[in-house]
Enzyme design. Structure first.
Site, PDB file in Angstrom:
ATOM      1  N   GLY A  13      34.477  41.564  56.648  1.00  0.00           N
ATOM      2  CA  GLY A  13      34.193  40.132  56.794  1.00  0.00           C
ATOM      3  C   GLY A  13      33.086  39.591  55.920  1.00  0.00           C
ATOM      4  O   GLY A  13      32.454  38.599  56.282  1.00  0.00           O
ATOM      5  N   HIS A 107      42.112  36.799  46.718  1.00  0.00           N
ATOM      6  CA  HIS A 107      42.637  38.075  46.213  1.00  0.00           C
ATOM      7  C   HIS A 107      41.707  38.592  45.105  1.00  0.00           C
ATOM      8  O   HIS A 107      41.309  37.822  44.225  1.00  0.00           O
ATOM      9  CB  HIS A 107      44.050  37.872  45.661  1.00  0.00           C
ATOM     10  N   ASP A 139      52.315  31.562  49.949  1.00  0.00           N
ATOM     11  CA  ASP A 139      53.735  31.303  50.173  1.00  0.00           C
ATOM     12  C   ASP A 139      54.343  32.605  50.703  1.00  0.00           C
ATOM     13  O   ASP A 139      53.604  33.499  51.134  1.00  0.00           O
ATOM     14  CB  ASP A 139      54.425  30.775  48.901  1.00  0.00           C
ATOM     15  N   GLU A 140      55.671  32.711  50.673  1.00  0.00           N
ATOM     16  CA  GLU A 140      56.267  33.886  51.326  1.00  0.00           C
ATOM     17  C   GLU A 140      56.173  35.156  50.500  1.00  0.00           C
ATOM     18  O   GLU A 140      56.484  36.239  50.982  1.00  0.00           O
ATOM     19  CB  GLU A 140      57.722  33.580  51.694  1.00  0.00           C
ATOM     20  N   ASP A 143      51.028  37.491  47.301  1.00  0.00           N
ATOM     21  CA  ASP A 143      50.019  36.924  46.384  1.00  0.00           C
ATOM     22  C   ASP A 143      50.644  36.099  45.258  1.00  0.00           C
ATOM     23  O   ASP A 143      50.167  36.125  44.123  1.00  0.00           O
ATOM     24  CB  ASP A 143      49.147  38.056  45.797  1.00  0.00           C
TER      25      ASP A 143
END
Ligand code: GRF
Length: 200
Positions: A13, A107, A139-140, A143
């Site tokens: 985190g 990312h 999105d699906e 990345d």
């Protein structure tokens, strides 16, 4: 009025912490932090900051049940958008359809290079001279969503995956709060799968 965000985490985190530390200067509040891993240190960081911290585990649920449970919790906390900050699961169509508002992810590579796991090791193995981090809409795909912003770092001959990860992480901690602030301020516009930042 401040926007409300939800943050999904799986581990230590540090990106969540960077967001928490920058909150006083940002037009948003973190309404909830959700981890799929009960032992994630990110949960402790949320609690210390007085932010509701939930655990929703994938175990014992179908993928659809898991995704709907996450989206349901985000709806319950009435978040405007969701940030994946070291959340180590690929979210599918159910989640994206039900989540309240857009979902963004950080990312540790300059996408579209090196998606997926171990991005820093992938960059080293390829021999690139520059890497960095990317914040993008989810999105699906893995990345693959529209890129909002990136920061670059040099890759040194002496690097191993850890030293490169550390150099990139410093930039993640700058980039993520900056982009989340821009999204909260309504300055991030998605047009034909490309992102424009209003006022730049
Ligand atoms: C970061 O490198 C992030 O880009 C990647 O996972 C790591 C999470 O680190 N998705 P932390 O949990 O925020 O410290």
């Amino acid at each position: 009025m401040n926007k409300k965000i939800g943050v999904l985490v799986s581990g230590r985190g540090s990106n969540l912490q960077a967001l928490i530390d920058r909150l006083p200067g940002l037009p948003l509040e973190i309404s909830v932090v959700i981890s799929d891993v009960p032992t994630a240190f990110a949960l402790e960081r949320a609690r210390r900051a007085g932010i509701p911290a939930l655990v929703i585990e994938a175990g014992g649920k179908s993928r659809q049940e898991f995704e709907l449970a996450l989206a349901g919790a985000l709806c319950q906390y009435e978040v405007d958008f969701t940030v994946l900050a070291g959340f180590m699961r690929l979210m599918g169509p159910q989640f994206l359809a039900q989540a309240p508002g857009p979902v963004i992810n950080i990312h540790p590579a300059l996408l579209p290079a090196f998606p997926g796991m171990h991005a820093q090791a992938q960059a080293l193995a390829y021999g690139v001279k520059v890497s960095g981090c990317t914040v993008h809409f989810v999105d699906e795909g893995m990345d693959t969503g529209p890129i909002i912003a990136q920061r670059a770092v040099p890759v040194l001959d002496s690097d191993d995956a850890d030293s490169l990860a550390e150099r990139i992480l410093e930039q993640e901690h700058i980039l993520l709060p900056e982009v989340v602030g821009l999204v909260a301020a309504g300055r991030v516009v998605l047009e034909n799968k490309k992102v424009r930042i209003k006022g730049e």
